[in-house]
Scaffold this motif. Sequence first.
Motif, PDB file in Angstrom:
ATOM      1  N   GLN A   1       0.834  -1.188   0.000  1.00  0.00           N
ATOM      2  CA  GLN A   1       0.000   0.000   0.000  1.00  0.00           C
ATOM      3  C   GLN A   1       0.876   1.248   0.000  1.00  0.00           C
ATOM      4  O   GLN A   1       1.714   1.425   0.879  1.00  0.00           O
ATOM      5  CB  GLN A   1      -0.932   0.024   1.209  1.00  0.00           C
ATOM      6  CG  GLN A   1      -1.927   1.171   1.191  1.00  0.00           C
ATOM      7  CD  GLN A   1      -3.045   0.987   2.203  1.00  0.00           C
ATOM      8  OE1 GLN A   1      -2.939   0.184   3.118  1.00  0.00           O
ATOM      9  NE2 GLN A   1      -4.129   1.723   2.025  1.00  0.00           N
TER      10      GLN A   1
ATOM     11  N   LYS B   1      -3.197   5.403  -1.950  1.00  0.00           N
ATOM     12  CA  LYS B   1      -3.673   4.299  -2.763  1.00  0.00           C
ATOM     13  C   LYS B   1      -4.204   3.168  -1.889  1.00  0.00           C
ATOM     14  O   LYS B   1      -3.888   3.068  -0.708  1.00  0.00           O
ATOM     15  CB  LYS B   1      -2.558   3.762  -3.657  1.00  0.00           C
ATOM     16  CG  LYS B   1      -2.068   4.751  -4.696  1.00  0.00           C
ATOM     17  CD  LYS B   1      -1.016   4.119  -5.602  1.00  0.00           C
ATOM     18  CE  LYS B   1      -1.605   2.949  -6.387  1.00  0.00           C
ATOM     19  NZ  LYS B   1      -2.626   3.391  -7.363  1.00  0.00           N
ATOM     20  N   GLY B   2      -5.011   2.321  -2.472  1.00  0.00           N
ATOM     21  CA  GLY B   2      -5.563   1.194  -1.758  1.00  0.00           C
ATOM     22  C   GLY B   2      -4.580   0.036  -1.679  1.00  0.00           C
ATOM     23  O   GLY B   2      -3.497   0.068  -2.263  1.00  0.00           O
ATOM     24  N   ARG B   3      -4.970  -0.971  -0.957  1.00  0.00           N
ATOM     25  CA  ARG B   3      -4.148  -2.166  -0.817  1.00  0.00           C
ATOM     26  C   ARG B   3      -4.064  -2.897  -2.159  1.00  0.00           C
ATOM     27  O   ARG B   3      -5.087  -3.151  -2.810  1.00  0.00           O
ATOM     28  CB  ARG B   3      -4.760  -3.062   0.252  1.00  0.00           C
ATOM     29  CG  ARG B   3      -3.980  -4.314   0.587  1.00  0.00           C
ATOM     30  CD  ARG B   3      -4.592  -4.964   1.819  1.00  0.00           C
ATOM     31  NE  ARG B   3      -6.041  -5.057   1.700  1.00  0.00           N
ATOM     32  CZ  ARG B   3      -6.867  -5.355   2.700  1.00  0.00           C
ATOM     33  NH1 ARG B   3      -6.383  -5.582   3.912  1.00  0.00           N
ATOM     34  NH2 ARG B   3      -8.168  -5.424   2.494  1.00  0.00           N
ATOM     35  N   GLU B   4      -2.863  -3.251  -2.565  1.00  0.00           N
ATOM     36  CA  GLU B   4      -2.631  -3.867  -3.866  1.00  0.00           C
ATOM     37  C   GLU B   4      -2.027  -5.258  -3.714  1.00  0.00           C
ATOM     38  O   GLU B   4      -1.066  -5.454  -2.977  1.00  0.00           O
ATOM     39  CB  GLU B   4      -1.697  -2.982  -4.698  1.00  0.00           C
ATOM     40  CG  GLU B   4      -1.323  -3.563  -6.055  1.00  0.00           C
ATOM     41  CD  GLU B   4      -0.254  -2.755  -6.764  1.00  0.00           C
ATOM     42  OE1 GLU B   4      -0.133  -2.891  -7.998  1.00  0.00           O
ATOM     43  OE2 GLU B   4       0.450  -1.980  -6.094  1.00  0.00           O
TER      44      GLU B   4
ATOM     45  N   ALA C   1      -7.799  -9.820  -1.520  1.00  0.00           N
ATOM     46  CA  ALA C   1      -7.414  -9.404  -0.179  1.00  0.00           C
ATOM     47  C   ALA C   1      -8.447  -9.771   0.875  1.00  0.00           C
ATOM     48  O   ALA C   1      -8.088 -10.089   2.016  1.00  0.00           O
ATOM     49  CB  ALA C   1      -7.163  -7.895  -0.158  1.00  0.00           C
ATOM     50  N   GLU C   2      -9.720  -9.725   0.512  1.00  0.00           N
ATOM     51  CA  GLU C   2     -10.787  -9.998   1.464  1.00  0.00           C
ATOM     52  C   GLU C   2     -10.778 -11.427   1.970  1.00  0.00           C
ATOM     53  O   GLU C   2     -11.415 -11.734   2.970  1.00  0.00           O
ATOM     54  CB  GLU C   2     -12.151  -9.670   0.847  1.00  0.00           C
ATOM     55  CG  GLU C   2     -12.426  -8.184   0.670  1.00  0.00           C
ATOM     56  CD  GLU C   2     -11.613  -7.555  -0.442  1.00  0.00           C
ATOM     57  OE1 GLU C   2     -11.488  -6.306  -0.445  1.00  0.00           O
ATOM     58  OE2 GLU C   2     -11.097  -8.294  -1.313  1.00  0.00           O
TER      59      GLU C   2
END
Length: 127
Positions: free
Chosen positions: A39, A43-46, A111-112
């Motif tokens: 991250q 920005k979001g988690r990649e 990621a979830e």
Amino acid sequence: QVQLVESGGGSVQAGDSLRLSCTASGRTLSRYAIGWFRQAPGKGREFVAAISWPGSTTLYADSVKGRFTISRDNAENTAFLQMNSLKPEDTAAYYCATRSRAYGSGSSRIAEEYDSWGQGTQVTVSS
């Protein structure tokens, strides 16, 4: 359930290599798939890379394919991310995580589906 600690981050120059480690405590990594995410500010988690249990299958983001290699040492309860040919765009906080066994032992880029996360280690790449 699983406590994870990342290490190996630092400040390097473009083209250099770095090896990140992720060590579990309190519980082994047996039967868990492992993922690396990053991250950057704003920005979001990649998704970066993932490896199945016991380690026969791997997944990589297109942005790191051919440069990064994910691996694991099950006897040492540790996962690794070897990063070669680093670019400034790789600058981010890197996190390792275990995938919930409810989804099985295969690797995943979602990621979830991961439920235990390390504290992160910073990687900074300068030109």
